[in-house]
Design an enzyme around this catalytic site. Structure first.
Site, mmCIF file in Angstrom:
data_model
loop_
_atom_site.group_PDB
_atom_site.id
_atom_site.type_symbol
_atom_site.label_atom_id
_atom_site.label_comp_id
_atom_site.label_asym_id
_atom_site.label_seq_id
_atom_site.Cartn_x
_atom_site.Cartn_y
_atom_site.Cartn_z
ATOM 1 N N LYS A 39 92.736 -25.716 -83.314
ATOM 2 C CA LYS A 39 91.751 -25.985 -82.258
ATOM 3 C C LYS A 39 92.126 -25.242 -80.978
ATOM 4 O O LYS A 39 91.277 -24.713 -80.274
ATOM 5 C CB LYS A 39 91.661 -27.495 -82.000
ATOM 6 C CG LYS A 39 90.957 -28.232 -83.138
ATOM 7 C CD LYS A 39 91.071 -29.737 -83.021
ATOM 8 C CE LYS A 39 92.394 -30.263 -83.468
ATOM 9 N NZ LYS A 39 92.450 -31.576 -84.070
ATOM 10 N N ARG A 47 92.437 -36.439 -94.316
ATOM 11 C CA ARG A 47 93.849 -36.843 -94.260
ATOM 12 C C ARG A 47 93.979 -38.259 -93.721
ATOM 13 O O ARG A 47 94.822 -39.034 -94.145
ATOM 14 C CB ARG A 47 94.636 -35.868 -93.365
ATOM 15 C CG ARG A 47 94.864 -34.513 -94.017
ATOM 16 C CD ARG A 47 95.325 -33.472 -93.002
ATOM 17 N NE ARG A 47 96.455 -33.918 -92.221
ATOM 18 C CZ ARG A 47 96.615 -33.664 -90.907
ATOM 19 N NH1 ARG A 47 95.736 -32.956 -90.249
ATOM 20 N NH2 ARG A 47 97.677 -34.114 -90.279
HETATM 21 N N1 URA Z 1 96.111 -34.504 -83.724
HETATM 22 C C1 URA Z 1 95.399 -33.577 -84.397
HETATM 23 O O1 URA Z 1 94.511 -32.945 -83.822
HETATM 24 N N2 URA Z 1 95.682 -33.368 -85.695
HETATM 25 C C2 URA Z 1 96.639 -34.032 -86.371
HETATM 26 O O2 URA Z 1 96.851 -33.788 -87.523
HETATM 27 C C3 URA Z 1 97.377 -35.003 -85.664
HETATM 28 C C4 URA Z 1 97.083 -35.204 -84.341
#
Ligand code: URA
Length: 433
Positions: free
Chosen positions: A187, A168
């Site tokens: 996460k 991305r």
């Molecule tokens: N932090 C993340 O871990 N993922 C994102 O998509 C944006 C910020």
């Protein structure tokens, strides 16, 4: 099932099923689906968006894509905290010893990350000898014995997100609300805590520049967490100027220690109290906000929070003497005072720019391979709403390389704006969900 059909369905505005989402996440993680098809799907999602149901499935599929931390061997309710990031954000350094000293077990995974300064782990490495490369066993044992441990994020935590986020990043598909929410929450869910307290930043130094978007992101993440069975809270806080006065690594550690001694900047202290209260309530050690805030004030006043930081630093190999004598935390060779170019009230600070000054000094990473200089940084002496006479010091720059300092100061001065009219400092806490 074919990836082509999934891309076309989303391109045409359809809602993906659980099976379709799990198919592309599993296939992509295993390397069976190529980047070009997934980037096409990301762009389709960017324009067509995802429903709450799709977002939840995507989050769970990414959380399931690798190792999940099992914290069941830790007694008590485990409360994690996550910040969407910003300039001068050293909150975890003060917050975690505070809540640990009050009986909320802290079992936290933190990252290094790219950015203006290092992540929590880099900052902690300002303590000589400190290591977050500890085994899962030491991690669990330390939380059970002293109430706190922080370890580096393992490569196998939500690997699907790792791959997808990197993709991305280079295909202009980061800033989609559902993709951000699922990335962060995958996460956090894999890291195993029972409750998660989110600090969602808003303003010129934040990922989300408008309050509306920040509230929407916070709501989306809270909903995902609750649907995944976690107790959730979110605080939406200002990042239209740096948090506290210190920006860097060792310099932020010093500010966090000062805060644990009750001598921190007012805005940073307020954020620590606000988030801390939510953590104590979710951890079921405080019944309400006033009680929680009183408990935090007492643990700081008694020195117990500071002692907890020292215990934690020692348990992970660091020199705990620096907690009591911050002159042991090395700052850069040169300290240059930046003077106000005109008289007036500070009306606005381009927050991101102050972060970039720290990066220029060497305090952050431009690439994953960059080596951070933990000793450089910035100490702000004037913030929005403060008055400065022309020639008065508005900041101190700590640098090891005078050429870099020159570039940083030039940029710093352009980031500060002054007004003859009195200016009100922005509210720090915009809302709590
Ligand atoms: N932090 C993340 O871990 N993922 C994102 O998509 C944006 C910020």
């Amino acid at each position: 099932m074919r990836m082509y059909d999934i891309i076309m369905k989303k391109r045409n505005g359809g809602e993906l099923t659980d099976e379709e989402i799990r198919f592309f996440i599993e296939g992509y993680t295993k390397g069976e689906i190529p980047d070009y098809q997934v980037s096409s799907l990301m762009m389709a999602i960017f324009f067509q968006k995802m429903t709450a149901k799709e977002t939840l499935t995507l989050t769970l599929a990414m959380a399931d894509s690798g190792e999940k931390l099992d914290l069941s061997a830790i007694k008590g309710i485990k409360v994690d905290k996550h910040s969407t990031g910003g300039v001068g954000d050293k909150t975890s350094l003060a917050l975690t010893p505070i809540v640990a000293s009050l009986g909320v077990p802290v079992a936290k995974m933190s990252g290094r990350g790219l950015g203006h300064t290092g992540g929590t782990i880099d900052k902690l490495e300002s303590f000589e000898g400190f290591s977050t490369s500890i085994s899962n066993e030491t991690f669990i044992n330390n939380v059970n014995s002293i109430g706190i441990a922080i370890m580096g994020q393992t490569a196998d935590l939500a690997p699907a997100d790792k791959k997808l986020y990197a993709l991305r990043d280079v295909t202009a598909t980061v800033d989609n609300m559902s993709l951000i929410a699922s990335s962060i929450m995958s996460k956090k869910l894999a890291a195993g805590a029972d409750s998660i307290v989110l600090d969602v930043k808003t303003g010129s130094g934040a990922f989300m520049k408008s309050e509306e978007d920040s509230f929407a992101l916070a709501r989306e993440m809270v909903e995902i967490g609750r649907n995944a069975g976690r107790k959730m809270s979110a605080v939406i806080s200002d990042m239209d100027q740096p948090l506290g006065n210190a920006v860097g690594n060792a310099i932020e550690v010093i500010e966090a220690i000062d805060t644990l001694k009750g001598k921190g900047p007012a805005d940073f202290t307020e954020l620590v109290y606000t988030l801390g209260a939510q953590m104590l309530i979710n951890g079921e050690v405080a019944p309400d906000v006033p009680t929680a805030r009183k408990m935090i004030a007492d643990t700081v006043a008694s020195g117990k929070a500071l002692e907890k930081l020292a215990e934690f630093v020692k348990a992970q190999g660091g020199n705990e003497a620096a907690v009591y004598d911050t002159s042991l935390l090395k700052l850069a060779e040169h300290c240059i005072e930046v003077k106000a170019p005109e008289s007036g009230y500070v009306s606005h600070i381009d927050c991101d720019e102050i972060g970039i000054c720290s990066l220029i000094l060497g305090g952050g990473r431009e690439t994953k391979e960059s080596v951070i200089d933990l000793s450089v940084g910035i100490l702000l002496e004037k913030k929005v709403g403060d008055y400065a006479d022309a020639g008065q010091t508005i900041a101190k720059i700590y640098a090891n390389d005078l050429k870099k300092a020159e570039v940083a100061i030039d940029r710093f001065l352009k980031a500060y704006h002054f007004s003859n009219e009195e200016v009100k400092a922005p509210a720090l806490i915009k809302g709590i969900i």
